[in-house]
Design a protein around this motif. Structure first.
Motif, PDB file in Angstrom:
ATOM      1  N   PRO B 221       0.745  -1.186   0.032  1.00 39.18           N
ATOM      2  CA  PRO B 221      -0.001   0.030  -0.179  1.00 39.18           C
ATOM      3  C   PRO B 221       0.849   1.172  -0.108  1.00 39.18           C
ATOM      4  CG  PRO B 221      -0.747  -1.621   1.389  1.00 39.18           C
ATOM      5  CD  PRO B 221       0.304  -2.201   1.033  1.00 39.18           C
ATOM      6  N   ASN B 286      -4.683   3.753   2.112  1.00 35.41           N
ATOM      7  CA  ASN B 286      -5.336   3.426   3.189  1.00 35.41           C
ATOM      8  C   ASN B 286      -6.297   2.124   3.277  1.00 35.41           C
ATOM      9  OD1 ASN B 286      -4.231   5.419   5.038  1.00 35.41           O
ATOM     10  ND2 ASN B 286      -5.539   6.897   4.051  1.00 35.41           N
ATOM     11  N   ASN B 289      -4.642  -1.190   3.331  1.00 34.28           N
ATOM     12  CA  ASN B 289      -4.086  -1.164   4.618  1.00 34.28           C
ATOM     13  C   ASN B 289      -4.906  -1.868   5.860  1.00 34.28           C
ATOM     14  OD1 ASN B 289      -2.481  -1.361   7.173  1.00 34.28           O
ATOM     15  ND2 ASN B 289      -2.022   1.052   6.823  1.00 34.28           N
ATOM     16  N   PHE B 299       0.502   4.739  12.211  1.00 37.17           N
ATOM     17  CA  PHE B 299      -0.042   5.226  10.835  1.00 37.17           C
ATOM     18  C   PHE B 299      -0.486   6.622  10.880  1.00 37.17           C
ATOM     19  CE2 PHE B 299      -0.557   0.683  10.255  1.00 37.17           C
ATOM     20  CZ  PHE B 299       0.338   0.631   8.977  1.00 37.17           C
ATOM     21  N   PRO B 306      -5.806   3.330   8.428  1.00 40.33           N
ATOM     22  CA  PRO B 306      -6.051   2.200   7.734  1.00 40.33           C
ATOM     23  C   PRO B 306      -7.779   1.870   7.381  1.00 40.33           C
ATOM     24  CG  PRO B 306      -4.587   1.961   9.687  1.00 40.33           C
ATOM     25  CD  PRO B 306      -5.063   3.268   9.464  1.00 40.33           C
ATOM     26  N   THR B 327      -1.289 -12.534   4.960  1.00 37.58           N
ATOM     27  CA  THR B 327      -1.322 -11.182   4.598  1.00 37.58           C
ATOM     28  C   THR B 327      -1.401 -11.163   2.918  1.00 37.58           C
ATOM     29  OG1 THR B 327       0.697 -10.919   6.190  1.00 37.58           O
ATOM     30  CG2 THR B 327       0.210  -9.361   4.725  1.00 37.58           C
TER      31      THR B 327
END
Lengths: 226, 516
Positions: B221, B286, B289, B299, B306, B327
């Motif tokens: 990202p 974002n 994420n 962040f 996020p 992930t």
């Protein structure tokens, strides 16, 4: 000391040699600075376009070269030049493959990417912008000792005072980035950028211009290839 | 940077029962937001908030997920496992005690549930359960016999996605991206490695269908916005001014551009750079994420926010960050449901991974070199990794089923998962050994999951004399002794199931793939 005939031949030889050098320029394009594009053109002179050779020698700047060249051009610590979330290295880790690198140990990727991906120009921008912001902040903290934006003067309301220091700073930026001076048009474009920035956001216009003039120059295609 | 430090930075432990602890008000809020949670609780798919991004032409868009089962995923150790009592020479063949092999009545599909004390010399306990996955998805599952053509890992992987060059060396992912990805920003995303990540060689492939390599989904990202998340960055409007100056005044002016403007590499760079604004406008830095803002991953301190649904997503994939496969799978889900990709590839890597969340009971989640660790410990390696595949894909399918694509249909209704592997493994063992080593064997079968295929079927059959997998009649799907089906049959069947136009490709017809 030399007979006249020799002096004439010598003059002719020098002229011929210069001409030959100019014609040879494209073939030497790949041997210039990694972040440089064309051979030096003096401010005020017309832009001297190079003739692209039939077999292109243009290469994309890979991450390691980008990091070293950028750190040298802006006199920054390569380790801290760009860190995502303030701690994760951009060039060596986060954007390594997007910047054209390979990741053999981490990802079993043993070859450079054949072509740039959609994140490549964005990652390139992030690295350049981070570095330029750092350079602008450091230079502004002590303009007398600045590396690029030396002796810039700010008015009480934070505007740049227009004087010779601006031209000198732009010359220095282009010399550090591309080993050449900017053309008149390039200089004017960057000065106009300041006006645009000031009219859009007067607060902090000086530092924003310092960061963004650096970004506009160093994120250009001339930096991407060598 | 120290990989351990990075892993710890990106590890975001979340209590698996966090949602339940939130109580009814918390759940209600999430449901109102149209999260996938409703379907996780047994309701219908929730409205897709990204459906506005979907163009009118994409109503029939299909989605391909390629899972790279690196190293040789043996079908004899999973969905075509054989019981000891079924063969005449159980001590010589790779068969299992009868009680460990489960089946689904009315199908030839099998599963192995097994516990092993160690992975060869590696002191990690294994508890592998495949039957849960089989029972849940057998209706959408097809196992297809395939005889590979190489025992080289990279080449076998590449051939598994090109059907051994069936269509001008165009990969399956590229073919799907070319068919359905013209208006997508990232049609063909690939998180795989080695041969599974290799681009095809079809010179006629449209540029937009080319592979976008994603080496690390956790970092990806960050590469989707040019200035968000950079401390001290000027406002976007000012950066746009600088970009305009660069694009319209500095570059055209430079001797470099005047010399190299027509260079293909420069042209390519400029074409891709033109898309930068569109990518940034989607706020993908974002939206993709799913990590939690924390002291280690601050962040918000960097102006990043996020994904709002990340907590729900992390309840399905609780180990993102620490677990590379989770992930990847979560990013695969997000890329498709955010309307960015129609083909996403991910899979096992070569590096080992260990789940250290329970310090007294460390779990090896990926063996060194993945399935190829079967050279050292066949049975445990196959057990660990098949379990891992089932577990990860179960989570992905759960989310896909929970998210509406359009008109009440879920993303899963339009998806196909292909578990690709370069080859199988040897079919024999010595003296009934419980653990043994195995070499590469081109005879194998691959698993395909999708509501679009002829689920609950095995195309082919295990020969109980040697555990080789017979071929099949491509029209009826009935087993045919002596028939040899290659990678191109799998390639063709998958593209047909996904409705990809293959006119002129001269692919073999395999109607047996299609749901009748």
């Amino acid at each position: 000391m030399f007979p006249k005939i020799f002096q004439r031949w010598l003059t002719f030889g020098i002229c011929f040699g210069l001409l030959a050098c100019l014609q040879q320029a494209p073939k030497n394009a790949s041997s210039k600075s990694p972040l440089s594009g064309a051979e030096g053109t003096k401010a005020g002179a017309g832009v001297l376009a190079l003739q692209e050779p039939e077999v292109s020698t243009l290469k994309r700047v890979r991450p390691r070269l980008l990091g070293k060249s950028l750190a040298k051009a802006l006199n920054l610590n390569p380790q801290g030049m760009c860190l995502e979330l303030g701690k994760i290295p951009c060039i060596d880790l986060v954007h390594k493959v997007a910047l054209g690198g390979m990741n053999a140990y981490g990802n079993s990727q043993y070859q450079f990417p054949q072509s740039p991906g959609i994140t490549s120009p964005i990652a390139f921008d992030r690295v350049i912008l981070s570095a330029c912001i750092q350079r602008a902040q450091i230079d502004l903290s002590n303009t007398a000792e600045a590396f690029i934006y030396k002796d810039l003067k700010l008015s009480i309301d934070g505007r740049l005072v227009k004087d010779a220091a601006i031209d000198a700073a732009l010359d220095r930026l282009y010399q550090k980035a591309f080993l050449r001076d900017p053309s008149v048009q390039e200089r004017e474009a960057l000065k106009d950028l300041y006006e645009d920035i000031y009219h859009t956001e007067p607060n902090g216009a000086a530092i924003n211009w310092m960061a963004l003039s650096c970004y506009a120059v160093l994120s250009s295609v001339e930096s991407v290839f060598y | 940077m120290d990989p351990k430090l990075l892993a710890s930075l990106l590890r975001q432990p979340i209590a698996r029962r966090k949602l339940l602890q939130m109580g009814i008000p918390g759940l209600s809020t999430l449901l109102l937001q149209g999260s996938p949670l409703a379907a996780l609780m047994g309701c219908s798919p929730q409205k897709n908030r990204n459906s506005s991004k979907l163009s009118g032409a994409d109503g029939d868009r299909k989605f391909l997920f390629v899972f790279g089962a690196m190293g040789g995923a043996s079908i004899n150790d999973s969905f075509l496992a054989v019981r000891e009592s079924e063969v005449s020479d159980p001590n010589r063949l790779n068969v299992f005690p009868d009680l460990l092999v489960k089946g689904v009545e009315g199908t030839d599909l099998r599963a192995v549930d097994i516990a092993i004390d160690a992975i060869g010399p590696l002191p990690f306990k294994v508890k592998a359960i495949q039957s849960r996955f089989l029972n849940k998805y057998w209706r959408d599952m097809m196992v297809v016999a395939v005889n590979g053509t190489t025992v080289s890992h990279p080449e076998g992987q590449y051939r598994s996605i090109t059907g051994n060059g069936a269509w001008n060396q165009r990969t399956l992912q590229e073919a799907v991206a070319a068919a359905y990805g013209k208006d997508l920003l990232l049609p063909n995303a690939n998180m795989c490695t080695v041969g599974f990540a290799e681009p095809g060689k079809d010179v006629h492939l449209p540029a937009y269908a080319r592979t976008e390599a994603i080496p690390d989904p956790a970092f990806f990202p960050f590469g989707l916005h040019g200035y968000k998340g950079i401390q001290g960055a000027p406002k976007g409007s000012l950066i746009e001014l600088a970009r305009r100056t660069r694009d319209t005044r500095l570059e055209p002016e430079s001797a470099f551009m005047q010399s190299y403007a027509n260079n293909p590499a420069v042209q390519e760079w400029l074409q891709i750079r033109k898309k930068q604004g569109s990518v940034e406008a989607l706020d993908l830095i974002n939206q993709l994420n799913a990590f939690k803002d924390s002291k280690d991953l601050p962040f918000k301190n960097y102006g990043l926010v996020p994904n709002a649904e990340a907590e729900v997503l992390r309840s399905v994939f609780p180990d993102i960050g620490a677990d590379p496969l989770q992930t990847q799978a979560l990013l695969a889900y997000l890329l498709v449901t955010q309307g960015l990709s129609c083909s996403v590839s991910f899979g096992l890597g070569m590096n080992l991974s260990i789940d250290g969340s329970d310090k007294d009971n460390l779990q090896m989640t990926n063996t060194p070199t993945a399935f190829d660790y079967s050279h050292n410990a066949h049975r445990a390696t196959q057990a660990v990794l098949w379990h891992r595949i089932c577990d990860t894909l179960d989570r992905l399918i759960t989310l896909l089923k929970a998210t509406e694509y359009r008109n009440g249909q879920s993303y899963w209704d339009h998806s196909l998962i292909y578990i690709a592997s370069e080859f199988g493994r040897d079919k024999t063992r010595v003296d009934g050994a419980k653990e043994f080593s195995s070499g590469h064997n081109v005879n194998n079968a691959v698993t395909i999951l999708s509501p679009l295929i002829n689920g609950g079927k095995v195309l082919g059959k295990v020969d109980l004399a040697n555990l080789n997998i017979h071929g099949y009649d491509p029209f009826t799907g009935n087993p045919q002794a002596g028939a040899v089906m290659g990678e191109k049959h799998v390639y063709s069947g998958i593209l047909k199931a996904l409705g990809v136009e293959t006119k002129g490709a001269d692919l073999p017809s395999v109607p047996a793939f299609l749901r009748s």
